[in-house]
Design a protein around this motif. Structure first.
Motif, PDB file in Angstrom:
ATOM      1  N   ALA A  57      -3.614   7.855  -6.223  1.00  0.00           N
ATOM      2  CA  ALA A  57      -3.071   6.537  -5.875  1.00  0.00           C
ATOM      3  C   ALA A  57      -3.372   5.531  -6.986  1.00  0.00           C
ATOM      4  CB  ALA A  57      -3.657   6.062  -4.549  1.00  0.00           C
ATOM      5  N   VAL A  58      -4.596   5.568  -7.486  1.00  0.00           N
ATOM      6  CA  VAL A  58      -4.975   4.648  -8.571  1.00  0.00           C
ATOM      7  C   VAL A  58      -4.106   4.926  -9.809  1.00  0.00           C
ATOM      8  CG1 VAL A  58      -6.829   4.093 -10.223  1.00  0.00           C
ATOM      9  CG2 VAL A  58      -7.342   4.263  -7.770  1.00  0.00           C
ATOM     10  N   LEU A  71      -5.174  -3.877  -8.735  1.00  0.00           N
ATOM     11  CA  LEU A  71      -5.543  -2.964  -7.656  1.00  0.00           C
ATOM     12  C   LEU A  71      -6.575  -3.669  -6.784  1.00  0.00           C
ATOM     13  CD1 LEU A  71      -6.073   0.426  -9.562  1.00  0.00           C
ATOM     14  CD2 LEU A  71      -4.008  -0.431  -8.429  1.00  0.00           C
ATOM     15  N   TRP A  82      -7.095   9.532  -3.544  1.00  0.00           N
ATOM     16  CA  TRP A  82      -7.414   8.169  -3.991  1.00  0.00           C
ATOM     17  C   TRP A  82      -7.260   8.063  -5.521  1.00  0.00           C
ATOM     18  CZ3 TRP A  82      -8.499   9.510   0.821  1.00  0.00           C
ATOM     19  CH2 TRP A  82      -8.599   8.521   1.799  1.00  0.00           C
ATOM     20  N   VAL A 138     -14.196   4.584  -6.111  1.00  0.00           N
ATOM     21  CA  VAL A 138     -12.811   4.291  -6.518  1.00  0.00           C
ATOM     22  C   VAL A 138     -12.790   3.176  -7.569  1.00  0.00           C
ATOM     23  CG1 VAL A 138     -10.550   3.498  -5.718  1.00  0.00           C
ATOM     24  CG2 VAL A 138     -11.868   5.089  -4.315  1.00  0.00           C
ATOM     25  N   THR A 152      -4.947   5.860   2.025  1.00  0.00           N
ATOM     26  CA  THR A 152      -5.657   5.187   0.939  1.00  0.00           C
ATOM     27  C   THR A 152      -5.673   3.669   1.118  1.00  0.00           C
ATOM     28  OG1 THR A 152      -3.668   5.107  -0.449  1.00  0.00           O
ATOM     29  CG2 THR A 152      -5.144   6.995  -0.765  1.00  0.00           C
ATOM     30  N   ASN A 153      -4.976   3.161   2.141  1.00  0.00           N
ATOM     31  CA  ASN A 153      -5.000   1.710   2.355  1.00  0.00           C
ATOM     32  C   ASN A 153      -5.275   1.384   3.820  1.00  0.00           C
ATOM     33  OD1 ASN A 153      -2.311   0.487   3.735  1.00  0.00           O
ATOM     34  ND2 ASN A 153      -1.910   2.464   2.766  1.00  0.00           N
ATOM     35  N   HIS A 200      -2.685   1.891   7.376  1.00  0.00           N
ATOM     36  CA  HIS A 200      -2.066   3.217   7.387  1.00  0.00           C
ATOM     37  C   HIS A 200      -1.379   3.425   8.726  1.00  0.00           C
ATOM     38  CE1 HIS A 200      -2.691   7.820   7.732  1.00  0.00           C
ATOM     39  NE2 HIS A 200      -1.555   7.566   7.161  1.00  0.00           N
ATOM     40  N   GLY A 237       0.834  -1.201   0.000  1.00  0.00           N
ATOM     41  CA  GLY A 237       0.000   0.000   0.000  1.00  0.00           C
ATOM     42  C   GLY A 237       0.863   1.243   0.000  1.00  0.00           C
ATOM     43  N   MET A 240      -9.476  -2.894  -4.262  1.00  0.00           N
ATOM     44  CA  MET A 240     -10.290  -1.727  -3.896  1.00  0.00           C
ATOM     45  C   MET A 240     -11.604  -2.144  -3.233  1.00  0.00           C
ATOM     46  SD  MET A 240      -9.676   0.323  -7.461  1.00  0.00           S
ATOM     47  CE  MET A 240      -9.859  -1.177  -8.419  1.00  0.00           C
ATOM     48  N   ILE A 275      -5.741  -0.184  -2.437  1.00  0.00           N
ATOM     49  CA  ILE A 275      -6.262   1.182  -2.288  1.00  0.00           C
ATOM     50  C   ILE A 275      -7.681   0.971  -1.787  1.00  0.00           C
ATOM     51  CG2 ILE A 275      -6.692   3.376  -3.496  1.00  0.00           C
ATOM     52  CD1 ILE A 275      -4.600   2.460  -5.591  1.00  0.00           C
ATOM     53  N   ASN A 276      -7.749   0.480  -0.537  1.00  0.00           N
ATOM     54  CA  ASN A 276      -8.973  -0.192  -0.106  1.00  0.00           C
ATOM     55  C   ASN A 276      -9.693   0.451   1.073  1.00  0.00           C
ATOM     56  OD1 ASN A 276      -6.915  -0.887   1.625  1.00  0.00           O
ATOM     57  ND2 ASN A 276      -7.484  -3.029   1.789  1.00  0.00           N
TER      58      ASN A 276
END
Lengths: 332, 297
Positions: free
Chosen positions: A81-82, A93, A78, A100, A33-34, A37, A28, A95, A66-67
């Motif tokens: 990040a994608v 990815l 986000w 997203v 975004t994950n 963190h 991540g 998610m 990115i979940n």
């Protein structure tokens, strides 16, 4: 052959996963975004390309989680990040958020999309929604289903399935637990954090060693007891006059004995939890699971989990004990 | 601004459920949600009986919006079967509490609403679901007023102003988590498969406190609710200014008429200084972007 998907919270852990036989690593970015963190963890724009190269050169896939669920103020983070993960040619990815997923499907249609466990899809009807709307290729199942229920779901699943094999045990349906934000203000969905370290306080008192989360007493340990991280769902609380682990004891999930069943059901991949753990953890757990999977395919009818595997896994488990969790009906 | 009565989260007997809703239909409620949303083993009323109750209430009060609310955690094929009956009832709007229900409703082109256990954290998600038939949503309980304000501003920017009704879980123990495990059975040392329907003994849930006697959670079978009751009575003017359309109250055994009336008066701009119901075990932290258990004065 069932795929082994291993956690990497940093470059050294990623190397251990790759070198010890992971088929894929999941990582991540260094922000919310994950769902892991944590301070000092995860990858940035600088070291991520090197990590991806390292894995790809050795035939290991890289999935990027990115979940978490973006709120309006963070939406662009986000998106970024994608885009970054797509530019670096990662293999998939992972998610959860509908917005997203839609963004990734629109902007990067050729990049594989996996539904994160945080997406909380526990039935084939739910999986159909994500498959039809966003063309997901794979889904990670929440740890709420028994083996029989996983089997039933797998028969009708429109996508590949990945299940958790080992690691810290979420006892709630992932993606639908707000216990942490109720007490600390931060949750996996909103901040990528559960029972965050900054809210933890330890204190030696006359009644024992106390662990607190935002001042709420989570547990109190006597001299002879092992103290564990104060995750809310693993605290000792009171119901009436009884003090006990009301929700769950400190324990880890271990399904190594279920490997043949998971394979027969048609499970595509086994996920190891623990991006927040050390490179040594990733090394030990990857090695054991690689051995188990190879051992199984070498002679499927003769598979028996070896004592040394369990010993290694128990040592890196919460409370030094493991469980089959929801896969086993009596646990429920 | 409308007032709704959310689905009953606890397990009550057939008679208790019937008499509760027959008294509720006389209250100033615009919307009543019916149905079993927590555990498929709770069968005081089966689907046909919930439907019959919905029809009866509709007859008693044609202007009340009666909605059927679905199971929140789907694990078994039998649960999908019941879910299909809810979604295909052909008569009442359905509140989806799981994406399986969303899928069934979208597939058939039936307009729907979503409950607080559907993860909607941004306007992009709302917009996609709206294209698929979403007409009303309940904000996840952990979001703040500020976040909601921004979501609704983003919705305006997407040209969806006034297209989706926003409902806020405003009163009651908040649904915080769902599990495969039944915690009420666990507290009685019983496995889930032989739970003896223990939840019937706890019509307002089972209190969990810290070892220092601080209220933490309320166990409700496989669901974990907040220990304190969320109470946004004083935040109604805030909600009105942000653009909240519906205020949701969650059923409890006692004092429900007093709570409904306090909310109804506040919605109509009547500010009673002395609350007519107890507020000692309440909280409102989430609304202010704080830990949910906090109570701001």
């Amino acid at each position: 052959m069932i795929e082994l998907v291993c956690p990497a919270g940093n470059f050294p852990a990623l190397k251990e996963a790759v070198n010890n036989g992971a088929n894929a690593v999941y990582i991540g970015f260094k922000d919310d975004t994950n769902a892991r963190h944590f301070a000092g963890l995860n990858f940035n724009e600088k070291n991520l390309p090197k990590a991806i190269d390292y894995a790809h050169q050795r035939g290991t896939k890289v999935f990027v989680a990115i979940n978490t669920y973006p709120q309006p103020a963070g939406w662009q983070r986000w998106q970024k990040a994608v885009d970054l993960a797509a530019d670096l040619a990662v293999d998939a990815l992972i998610m959860a958020d509908i917005g997203v997923l839609d963004y990734a499907a629109q902007q990067h249609p050729d990049l594989s999309r996996h539904l994160s466990v945080q997406g909380s899809a526990t039935s084939y009807e739910s999986l159909r929604y994500y498959q039809k709307t966003f063309g997901i290729k794979r889904a990670v199942l929440p740890r709420v289903l028994s083996v029989a229920q996983v089997a039933q779901l797998a028969q009708q699943s429109p996508v590949e399935l990945e299940v958790f094999g080992f690691g810290s045990l979420c006892i709630m349906a992932e993606g639908r637990c707000h216990l942490s934000s109720y007490v600390t203000g931060e949750s996996p969905n909103t901040c990528g954090a559960c029972s965050p370290a900054k809210s933890v306080r330890w204190e030696k008192t006359a009644q024992g060693l106390e662990s607190r989360l935002n001042n709420v007493l989570i547990d109190r340990y006597q001299e002879d007891e092992n103290a564990g991280y104060p995750t809310l769902c693993k605290g000792r609380f009171n119901i009436g006059k009884n003090t006990f682990h009301v929700l769950e004891e400190p324990t880890s999930l271990n399904t190594i004995e279920l490997l043949p069943e998971l394979d027969k059901i048609g499970i595509k991949a086994i996920k190891i939890e623990g991006r927040q753990r050390s490179p040594a953890y990733t090394q030990q757990v990857t090695q054991v699971w690689r051995q188990a999977i190879d051992h199984y395919y070498a002679n499927p009818t003769q598979y028996t989990p070896q004592t040394q595997w369990s010993e290694v896994l128990a040592k890196v488990s919460e409370g030094s004990q493991t469980t089959l969790g929801a896969y086993s009906r009596p646990w429920q | 601004m409308q007032l709704s009565l959310g689905p009953l989260l606890y397990f009550w007997s057939f008679d208790d459920i019937q008499s509760f809703y027959h008294s509720m239909i006389e209250q100033p409620l615009d919307i009543i949600y019916l149905g079993e949303t927590v555990c498929s083993k709770r069968r005081s009323l089966n689907f046909e009986q919930w439907l019959a109750l919905a029809q009866e209430l509709k007859q008693l009060s044609p202007e009340t919006d009666i909605v059927l609310s679905t199971l929140s955690l789907i694990e078994a094929e039998s649960e999908l079967k019941t879910l299909r009956r809810y979604c295909n009832n052909g008569e009442f709007r359905v509140e989806a509490n799981d994406m399986a229900a969303v899928n069934l409703l979208v597939e058939q082109g039936i307009p729907f609403s979503t409950g607080p256990t559907i993860n909607i954290y941004n306007a992009q998600t709302l917009s996609i679901l709206h294209k698929q038939g979403l007409q009303r949503w309940v904000m996840p309980v952990e979001l703040s007023a500020q976040t909601l304000k921004e979501i609704l501003q983003d919705l305006d920017a997407l040209g969806l102003s006034g297209k989706i009704a926003t409902e806020v879980f405003s009163y009651g123990h908040m649904p915080l988590a769902l599990s495969a495990r039944c915690f009420t059975a666990r507290a009685h040392n019983l496995p889930k498969d032989q739970c003896d329907l223990k939840c019937l003994d706890y019509p307002d849930g089972l209190q969990v406190k810290s070892q220092e006697d601080q209220s933490l959670f309320t166990l409700n079978g496989i669901q974990t609710l907040s220990g304190l009751r969320n109470d946004l009575l004083h935040e109604i003017p805030d909600m009105q200014s942000i653009g909240v359309d519906i205020v949701r109250l969650s059923p409890r055994r006692q004092q429900m008429p007093e709570i409904i009336n306090a909310y109804a008066r506040r919605i109509n701009g009547i500010n009673d200084n002395s609350p007519l119901y107890t507020r000692d075990e309440n909280c409102n932290g989430y609304w202010y972007g704080e830990p949910g258990m906090i109570q701001n004065p």
